[in-house]
Design an enzyme around this catalytic site. Structure first.
Site, PDB file in Angstrom:
ATOM      1  N   LYS A 146       0.307   4.339   6.650  1.00 52.06           N
ATOM      2  CA  LYS A 146      -0.226   5.248   5.631  1.00 52.06           C
ATOM      3  C   LYS A 146       0.450   6.609   5.785  1.00 52.06           C
ATOM      4  O   LYS A 146       1.235   6.836   6.700  1.00 52.06           O
ATOM      5  CB  LYS A 146      -1.745   5.428   5.770  1.00 52.06           C
ATOM      6  CG  LYS A 146      -2.574   4.159   5.711  1.00 52.06           C
ATOM      7  CD  LYS A 146      -2.521   3.505   4.355  1.00 52.06           C
ATOM      8  CE  LYS A 146      -3.369   2.212   4.367  1.00 52.06           C
ATOM      9  NZ  LYS A 146      -2.871   1.207   3.475  1.00 52.06           N
ATOM     10  N   SER A 185       0.800  -1.224   0.000  1.00 55.73           N
ATOM     11  CA  SER A 185       0.000   0.000   0.000  1.00 55.73           C
ATOM     12  C   SER A 185       0.833   1.276   0.000  1.00 55.73           C
ATOM     13  O   SER A 185       0.338   2.340  -0.365  1.00 55.73           O
ATOM     14  CB  SER A 185      -0.956   0.016   1.190  1.00 55.73           C
ATOM     15  OG  SER A 185      -0.244   0.136   2.408  1.00 55.73           O
TER      16      SER A 185
END
Length: 539
Positions: free
Chosen positions: A435, A364
């Site tokens: 993230k 990710s």
């Protein structure tokens, strides 16, 4: 055995000398062969003798040496007292024993003495062997050799196989005893209950560190709590002390070199064998009796060959910057070791709470962080986030901001946990997700069906330093991710963040499950450890 010989009593003036006396002790019926074969701890005792000052004594001869625990080493062998002849094995010892009367049990006698075994060699030069020392003689209940108090004291002075050279043709071995009496002192047992909590804890630590040693051994070797201070002016003959360079002295190197030249090594334990006044050479017993006493000292255990000397060595009190007792030195050592151990423990605990290692399981954040990268993660600062919004950042209590564009690790919110479980995955209690911070509290956000994000009307790519979709989509995961993104808009709540992955094609982020509560933030990556070719800081 019998004692005999003449007495020569001299009342001396000055320096607090009460009397100087001599006495010849003879051991009759000695068989040189039997003495040379004697086992350790076997002994011959002279008849008690009383000097004109009223003190009573006895000489004890150990042909095969003693077996006392003068120095205890955990799990090791006992060492002994005498300079270059520290080993007691196979050496003959001679000791002077004090015999106090019942009314004198709580009195000590300050004495300097010489024990001289007279030579009876039949070939070669004739010579005697002698040992001289100072000691505060006392009853056995008060004996504490580290403080210079003993009931009997002596040394291992000659090889056992040579003892026949000191027995005459009639089987007599003679020992000349010379005693200089400096007077009596009243003795009292120290009150170990005083000293407060620190002393009690320190004493318990010393007991634990010397588990297996006897109380007598601890007393003789200064293994008890005594707060360190300079004791040069209170030193006396027989006492063990440790020379020190002191703290913060500008001339410590010069002082150290001067002491080394004399054989007085800072940090080593020495016994004071005798003292004299530097002005007139008069024998004294206590440092308080002279403005500049000369000490005759020797280490209480063997030193390396390159440090060995012809003991005892002479050093003036003025040449020793600081002196502490053996107990004070042991106390200081315990304090330093304890503080260092606590420091290491606290450093370990702080490091454990402040940083950790984390291996990245997904794509990710590619290509910034690749699947399989091993990261060093800072844990403290994100945990200290406040609720305050500072415009373009959230401020930590330590004054370090959690900024837009920063990479964070966080615990999954409930919606993300549900997505993982529905996809057949499992989460453990410590699992974290990684993230990048895109939106801050109170900013409006809008997520379109194709995954694009606007923050206060501006595209997230323009706010995130032109970071667009930085990876190629995986057909399976990309389709799965895009199917979860639904158009939505709103305002990022207080104490919340909007987070996105760098590889938006495969990232399940705030576009799917909404803003992240800042309390979920657990850390931020600092350094990539693995793989080696990608080692470096995380940006």
């Amino acid at each position: 055995m019998s004692a005999g010989g003449g007495r020569d009593t001299e009342v001396a003036a000055g320096k607090h000398v009460i009397a100087r006396q001599s006495h010849l002790v003879t051991f009759k019926g000695c068989d040189p062969t039997a003495l040379a074969a004697s086992q350790p701890a076997s002994f011959l005792s002279s008849e008690p003798f009383t000097l004109e000052d009223g003190t009573s004594w006895q000489v004890v001869l150990y042909p095969g040496g003693t077996q006392t625990d003068s120095l205890w080493v955990p799990g090791g062998k006992n060492n002994s007292f005498m300079g270059s002849t520290y080993s007691r094995r196979g050496r003959t010892a001679v000791y002077l024993r004090y015999l106090p009367e019942a009314t004198q049990e709580e009195e000590g006698v300050d004495c300097c003495f010489t024990l001289c075994i007279l030579g009876r060699q039949t070939s070669g030069p004739r010579f005697d062997v002698a040992f001289d020392c100072g000691m505060r003689f006392c009853g056995e209940n008060f004996a504490d050799s580290s403080s210079g108090m003993a009931n009997d004291w002596g040394a291992h002075v000659l090889p056992q196989e040579r003892i026949g050279d000191f027995v005459d043709e009639e089987g007599v071995l003679s020992v000349m005893v010379n005693i200089t009496n400096f007077g009596r002192v009243q003795l009292s047992q120290g009150d170990e209950s005083n000293g407060g909590l620190v002393k009690k804890v320190g004493s318990l630590l010393m007991l634990y560190a010397t588990a297996g040693a006897s109380d007598g051994f601890r007393r003789r070797n200064g293994i008890f709590w005594e707060w360190p201070e300079d004791v040069r002016k209170s030193l006396r003959c027989g006492q063990v002390f440790v020379p020190s360079l002191g703290i913060g002295r500008a001339d410590w190197r010069r002082r150290r070199d001067e002491l080394f030249l004399k054989g007085v090594y800072p940090g080593l334990e020495y016994r004071i064998m005798g003292m004299e006044d530097a002005e007139d050479g008069t024998m004294i017993f206590s440092a308080s009796s002279s403005k500049n006493p000369i000490l005759k000292v020797r280490p209480i255990y063997a030193v390396r060959k390159d440090l060995d000397r012809s003991w005892p060595v002479r050093v003036s009190m003025g040449e020793i910057p600081v002196a502490v007792t053996q107990a004070m030195y042991n106390t200081a050592t315990l304090i330093i070791v304890t503080m260092a151990s606590l420091g290491l423990l606290m450093s370990g605990l702080i490091a454990r709470e402040a940083i950790s290692l984390y291996k990245i399981p997904s794509r990710s954040m590619e290509p910034t962080i690749m699947a399989g990268d091993l990261l060093v993660v800072e844990k403290v600062k994100p945990l200290l986030l406040t609720a305050e919004d500072d415009g373009d950042q959230m401020t930590a209590r330590l004054g370090v901001p959690l900024k837009r564009n920063e990479i964070i690790l966080f615990s999954p919110p409930e919606e993300l946990e549900r997505i993982v479980r529905s996809n057949g995955g499992r989460l453990r209690g410590g699992d974290l997700f990684v993230k990048r911070v895109a939106g801050l509290p109170h900013e409006s956000f809008k997520v379109s069906g194709d995954g694009r994000v606007l923050l206060d009307g501006k595209s997230s790519e323009s706010l995130l330093a032109e970071r667009k979709n930085l990876c190629e989509p995986d057909k399976r995961t990309g389709e799965a991710t895009s199917s979860r993104i639904l158009p939505k808009e709103g305002v990022i709540p207080d104490k919340s963040l909007l987070v996105l992955g760098d590889c938006k094609a495969v990232s399940v982020d705030s576009r799917v499950w909404g803003p992240l509560d800042a309390s979920k933030v657990k850390g931020r990556p600092l350094l990539r450890l693995w793989p080696p070719e990608r080692f470096g800081m995380i940006e």
